[in-house]
Enzyme design. Structure first.
Site, PDB file in Angstrom:
ATOM      1  N   ARG A 119       0.918  -1.382  -0.001  1.00 59.87           N
ATOM      2  CA  ARG A 119      -0.023  -0.002  -0.097  1.00 59.87           C
ATOM      3  C   ARG A 119       0.924   1.275   0.083  1.00 59.87           C
ATOM      4  NH1 ARG A 119      -2.776  -3.247   3.916  1.00 59.87           N
ATOM      5  NH2 ARG A 119      -4.533  -4.173   2.903  1.00 59.87           N
ATOM      6  N   LYS A 141       1.222  11.097 -11.813  1.00 58.00           N
ATOM      7  CA  LYS A 141       0.513   9.955 -12.495  1.00 58.00           C
ATOM      8  C   LYS A 141       1.255   8.784 -12.754  1.00 58.00           C
ATOM      9  CE  LYS A 141      -2.461  12.921 -15.434  1.00 58.00           C
ATOM     10  NZ  LYS A 141      -2.931  13.019 -16.959  1.00 58.00           N
ATOM     11  N   GLU A 183       7.043  18.170 -26.708  1.00 60.74           N
ATOM     12  CA  GLU A 183       6.333  18.519 -25.414  1.00 60.74           C
ATOM     13  C   GLU A 183       6.984  19.869 -24.800  1.00 60.74           C
ATOM     14  OE1 GLU A 183       3.723  17.005 -24.351  1.00 60.74           O
ATOM     15  OE2 GLU A 183       3.690  15.092 -25.127  1.00 60.74           O
ATOM     16  N   LYS A 225       5.104  22.849 -15.509  1.00 65.59           N
ATOM     17  CA  LYS A 225       3.934  21.717 -15.113  1.00 65.59           C
ATOM     18  C   LYS A 225       3.777  21.772 -13.594  1.00 65.59           C
ATOM     19  CE  LYS A 225       2.922  17.127 -15.938  1.00 65.59           C
ATOM     20  NZ  LYS A 225       2.950  15.856 -16.567  1.00 65.59           N
ATOM     21  N   GLU A 235      -6.428  16.578 -11.591  1.00 64.40           N
ATOM     22  CA  GLU A 235      -6.900  16.845 -12.904  1.00 64.40           C
ATOM     23  C   GLU A 235      -8.311  16.951 -13.008  1.00 64.40           C
ATOM     24  OE1 GLU A 235      -5.797  13.629 -15.478  1.00 64.40           O
ATOM     25  OE2 GLU A 235      -4.984  15.056 -16.786  1.00 64.40           O
ATOM     26  N   ARG A 239      -5.472  21.367 -15.760  1.00 64.99           N
ATOM     27  CA  ARG A 239      -4.140  20.452 -16.266  1.00 64.99           C
ATOM     28  C   ARG A 239      -4.553  20.158 -17.501  1.00 64.99           C
ATOM     29  NH1 ARG A 239      -1.964  16.097 -11.862  1.00 64.99           N
ATOM     30  NH2 ARG A 239      -0.557  15.028 -13.240  1.00 64.99           N
ATOM     31  N   ASN A 243      -2.700  19.376 -22.737  1.00 68.64           N
ATOM     32  CA  ASN A 243      -3.090  18.184 -23.835  1.00 68.64           C
ATOM     33  C   ASN A 243      -3.116  19.003 -25.159  1.00 68.64           C
ATOM     34  OD1 ASN A 243      -3.317  15.712 -22.439  1.00 68.64           O
ATOM     35  ND2 ASN A 243      -5.169  16.618 -21.490  1.00 68.64           N
ATOM     36  N   HIS A 246      -2.740  16.913 -28.218  1.00 70.90           N
ATOM     37  CA  HIS A 246      -2.922  15.329 -28.019  1.00 70.90           C
ATOM     38  C   HIS A 246      -4.209  14.758 -28.487  1.00 70.90           C
ATOM     39  CE1 HIS A 246       0.703  16.395 -25.617  1.00 70.90           C
ATOM     40  NE2 HIS A 246       0.752  15.257 -25.039  1.00 70.90           N
ATOM     41  N   HIS A 250      -3.178  11.752 -30.583  1.00 70.98           N
ATOM     42  CA  HIS A 250      -3.919  10.106 -30.292  1.00 70.98           C
ATOM     43  C   HIS A 250      -4.474   9.715 -31.475  1.00 70.98           C
ATOM     44  CE1 HIS A 250      -3.974  11.345 -25.657  1.00 70.98           C
ATOM     45  NE2 HIS A 250      -2.599  10.895 -26.062  1.00 70.98           N
ATOM     46  N   HIS A 263       5.214   9.341 -29.930  1.00 70.74           N
ATOM     47  CA  HIS A 263       4.241  10.253 -29.174  1.00 70.74           C
ATOM     48  C   HIS A 263       4.174  11.635 -29.408  1.00 70.74           C
ATOM     49  CE1 HIS A 263       1.274  11.776 -26.310  1.00 70.74           C
ATOM     50  NE2 HIS A 263       1.952  12.362 -25.732  1.00 70.74           N
TER      51      HIS A 263
END
Lengths: 362, 362
Positions: A119, A141, A183, A225, A235, A239, A243, A246, A250, A263
């Site tokens: 945990r 993340k 990025e 960031k 988020e 945030r 993107n 993106h 994608h 990417h």
């Protein structure tokens, strides 16, 4: 060396950025006698595992490691379980620190393992790709993929320190350096015009991996960031601005099959489409669209749709985006250079039109 | 109906305890149009899945379910993945609420799935065993097993509500009701003498499942545990007291093979051993040891070591306990009835002696 402090509600952690930080024992929040498990992959391990192990042993740590198979296709529960097995076989308790040595995949899987083992155990990140350094080292993340969706299983979990060594970029394929720069350029475009200006001056130094420029650039991206994440740790708001490009990107990645374009390459084209769309809405000036295009091209990044992908093929993919709410396409666009916003119900014909403008005609 | 509020640092959630709470739409923090995924197993589903689905549909929820194979041996990453697959196939986003309908295994696996799916979705617990109602419904511990260790992979993750329906105990095997009572008696012994006194008066009503007694008893246990957890959410101090009898008990479970004795049965004998040990240290009065023994026996619980398990066989298992630090055996013992403490370096000969006193002689 530079240091960015990430401030969260109830914790803070440092990101150290510089040359040979990897081998500086003073940067590690570890003491003699502590147990450490390094998670890496064979590609990275051949360059840096021995060096890192030696550095940690200098501190007096008891060091073990586990290597995961390389590649996005192994970012799954099986790889996660390899880490758990190594930890249990080595009789590791809650006082063992996990260290991720590698790119985004290693960071994401190791971070989620650290969040989950008994945990939660302490976690240090050593990102070795430019993309991981400017993106996944801030924000907490962590995730693995499911066969039905990318990054669907994970946790928000913060490291106790991030150590970025600009030297590691010298063993990174050039194409991946460039993809990371997509990025980087994104941060300037969405939130920081002075940084965009700086990038226009220094992009060649970044492409050729000059230490001072890299160090400043990575620190600036982490700071931007970190500021966003501090405002929006889980988020729910700002945030989303990260993107930019993106949703289009994608669609490219999904259409070509993941792994064919990097990417960052897909994001590069996506940013162009978002910029053109913003121009069509009357926000972005044509000369600013041109500035974005030129900067991306100087970083050796693509700015037009991949060969053979038709404009009509984007929308079905884009409608599956997590940002779609009640069938309405939400897109990150630019009010002006250095200022992004979320458009809540983008007109599909205009979107298609913008995609067409970024499609190669033969 | 009774309600216990669990107060944590930055959140709170209610535990509702009563008859037919399961079918009371007002208790669910859900709105019309919301998506819900029920996680259960075939044994429980045959009794309550239709009823629960009907109740949620009355609210206006869109209800799906996924059933996991029954039993502790399925508390693993494979079952976890069944939940993720069901969520992804059903196109569920971060606004879907996961509901755990079942005993401790279902609660632990579903809770960890809720913590992990898209990095966290809302979670409601409907525990259907007495053990789950008094134990795992408070504290936010979720986990799955690894083949090399129980509960080694998981998260601290809190539900948004817990709904306990005393009626569900009528479909629970008697032996499991009794095993749950071992944990109930433990709460009295470690922290609450008046509750222990109350149990001596009402144990027969609990064994025969009388609603009023059950309702009070479950609420009292949840309150005691909620108070401890509020003080110690991530298990660094007081929470250890909840392990009275567990170090001995785990040795029994491991020796017999998990599943041969129920957890509560092993804890019952373990509590007796801890009580006898406490008496030998001069803390607990002999008549209080007798009171514990009598209460456990009235709940049809074992108070002596299983047939054929030798006293010497306990210690090797006990030394593998998570509470062992630097080779020193730490045990939860009783200063007096209703007051537990952690003994930091228990003398092994005295421990062996206490185990012998609780071993059958033929």
């Amino acid at each position: 060396m530079l240091c960015v402090n990430v401030e969260l509600n109830d914790r803070r952690y440092p990101i150290y950025i510089g040359e040979n930080t990897l081998t500086n024992p003073e940067l590690y929040p570890l003491n003699a006698g502590q147990k450490v498990m390094i998670v890496s992959n064979p590609t990275i391990a051949q360059y840096y595992l021995e060096t890192l192990t030696h550095t940690l042993e200098k501190i007096g740590c008891v060091v073990e490691h586990v290597l995961l198979p390389d590649g996005e296709q192994h970012k799954n529960l099986d790889s996660l379980n390899l880490i758990f097995t190594a930890l249990l076989k080595g009789n590791h308790g809650r006082d063992t620190t996990l260290i991720a040595l590698g790119g985004g995949v290693i960071g994401d899987v190791a971070g989620y393992a650290a969040a989950s083992y008994q945990r939660g155990i302490p976690f240090i990140q050593i990102p070795t790709t430019l993309l991981a350094q400017v993106d996944s080292s801030v924000g907490g993340k962590t995730a693995v993929n499911h066969e039905l969706g990318k990054n669907m299983i994970g946790a928000f979990y913060q490291p106790i320190a991030v150590i970025i060594d600009t030297q590691t970029l010298h063993t990174l394929p050039k194409r991946e350096v460039n993809a990371g720069l997509a990025e980087v350029i994104k941060y300037g475009a969405i939130l920081d015009l002075p940084f965009f200006n700086w990038l226009e001056e220094h992009i060649d130094k970044l492409v050729t991996l000059q230490t001072d420029a890299l160090q400043y650039c990575i620190a600036r991206c982490c700071q931007i960031k970190a500021d966003i994440v501090a405002r929006d740790e889980t988020e729910k708001g700002d945030r989303a601005l990260l993107n930019l490009g993106h949703t289009f990107g994608h669609a490219i990645e999904a259409h070509l099959g993941y792994g064919n374009w990097l990417h960052g390459e897909a994001v590069s084209v996506g940013m162009m489409m978002a910029a053109v769309f913003s121009e069509k809405l009357g926000h972005l000036a044509p000369q600013d669209v041109a500035r974005i295009e030129k900067l991306l091209a100087r970083a050796n990044l693509p700015t037009v749709s991949p060969d053979g992908m038709q404009p009509e093929e984007y929308l079905p993919y884009m409608m599956r985006d997590k940002k779609v709410i009640a069938g309405k396409l939400r897109l990150v666009l630019l009010k002006q250079l250095g200022q992004a916003y979320v458009a809540k119900d983008a007109d599909r014909d205009l979107v298609l039109n913008a995609i067409r403008c970024c499609t190669q005609t033969h």
